[in-house]
Design a protein around this motif. Structure first.
Motif, mmCIF file in Angstrom:
data_model
loop_
_atom_site.group_PDB
_atom_site.id
_atom_site.type_symbol
_atom_site.label_atom_id
_atom_site.label_comp_id
_atom_site.label_asym_id
_atom_site.label_seq_id
_atom_site.Cartn_x
_atom_site.Cartn_y
_atom_site.Cartn_z
ATOM 1 N N ARG A 104 0.883 -1.169 0.000
ATOM 2 C CA ARG A 104 0.000 0.000 0.000
ATOM 3 C C ARG A 104 0.918 1.215 0.000
ATOM 4 N N LYS A 158 -8.314 -10.223 -7.524
ATOM 5 C CA LYS A 158 -8.034 -10.215 -6.087
ATOM 6 C C LYS A 158 -7.338 -8.916 -5.680
ATOM 7 N N LYS A 168 -9.849 -6.283 -5.142
ATOM 8 C CA LYS A 168 -10.776 -6.520 -4.028
ATOM 9 C C LYS A 168 -10.098 -6.666 -2.670
ATOM 10 N N TYR A 169 -8.776 -6.772 -2.649
ATOM 11 C CA TYR A 169 -8.057 -7.032 -1.402
ATOM 12 C C TYR A 169 -8.170 -5.818 -0.478
ATOM 13 N N ARG A 170 -8.681 -6.051 0.701
ATOM 14 C CA ARG A 170 -9.030 -4.947 1.615
ATOM 15 C C ARG A 170 -7.836 -4.573 2.501
ATOM 16 N N ILE A 171 -7.074 -3.582 2.039
ATOM 17 C CA ILE A 171 -5.886 -3.148 2.778
ATOM 18 C C ILE A 171 -5.896 -1.648 3.079
ATOM 19 N N ASN A 184 -10.687 -2.387 5.885
ATOM 20 C CA ASN A 184 -11.934 -2.915 5.338
ATOM 21 C C ASN A 184 -12.219 -2.457 3.918
ATOM 22 N N ASN A 191 -11.167 -1.728 -0.195
ATOM 23 C CA ASN A 191 -10.291 -2.186 -1.271
ATOM 24 C C ASN A 191 -9.888 -1.014 -2.169
ATOM 25 N N LEU A 192 -9.093 -1.317 -3.173
ATOM 26 C CA LEU A 192 -8.564 -0.297 -4.078
ATOM 27 C C LEU A 192 -9.661 0.493 -4.777
ATOM 28 N N GLN A 218 -12.762 0.962 -3.802
ATOM 29 C CA GLN A 218 -13.526 1.768 -2.849
ATOM 30 C C GLN A 218 -12.818 3.061 -2.463
#
Length: 145
Positions: A7, A48, A51-54, A63, A65-66, A68
């Motif tokens: 990130r 993925k 959608k990966y929530r970092i 909570n 993801n990219l 959002q």
């Protein structure tokens, strides 16, 4: 297939003095292909990554993801991720996909990425890349398909 993701507040790739990819807030993803990887795995990995929530929500929990957070993604090929480092003091690259096949799969991966998400930048496959970044956190994960 492997992806080392970070990130970042910003990241960029320079090849021979020219910027090939640059992002602000988002994910820097180093991508490594192993023997047996295919286009289906590549698509699944990119999905993925999106959608990966970092990213933190309003409660400072990872909570989001990219997509959002309206972030960007910088994709950088890195065959050294596929190295076998279990023995000795020198890595073995036997698990890595041969360069010709990896280039073909990387090109398909990049095309899928651009067709799937608007904010995609990339390095240059096989080039001597200079990567600079500011890791936010630091937050770093290794993903494997």
């Amino acid at each position: 297939m492997l992806a080392l993701i970070q990130r970042v507040n910003f990241a960029k790739v320079v090849v021979e003095g020219t910027v090939t990819g640059e992002i602000q807030k988002g994910i820097l993803a180093f991508i490594g292909f192993e023997k047996g990887d295919d286009e289906a795995k590549a698509k699944k990995m990119f999905d993925k990554l999106l959608k990966y929530r970092i990213f933190y929500d309003e409660n400072e929990k990872m909570n989001l993801n990219l997509v959002q957070v309206d972030g960007a993604i910088l994709l950088v090929s890195q065959f050294t991720l596929a190295a076998n480092t279990a023995q000795g003091n020198r890595p073995s690259f036997d698990p890595a996909m041969p360069p010709t096949k990896a280039k073909d799969l990387y090109d398909k991966f990049i095309k899928y990425a651009h067709n799937t998400y608007q904010k995609v930048q990339e390095g240059q496959f096989g080039a001597d890349m200079k990567v600079s970044l500011e890791n936010d956190g630091p937050v770093t994960f290794m993903l494997k398909m």
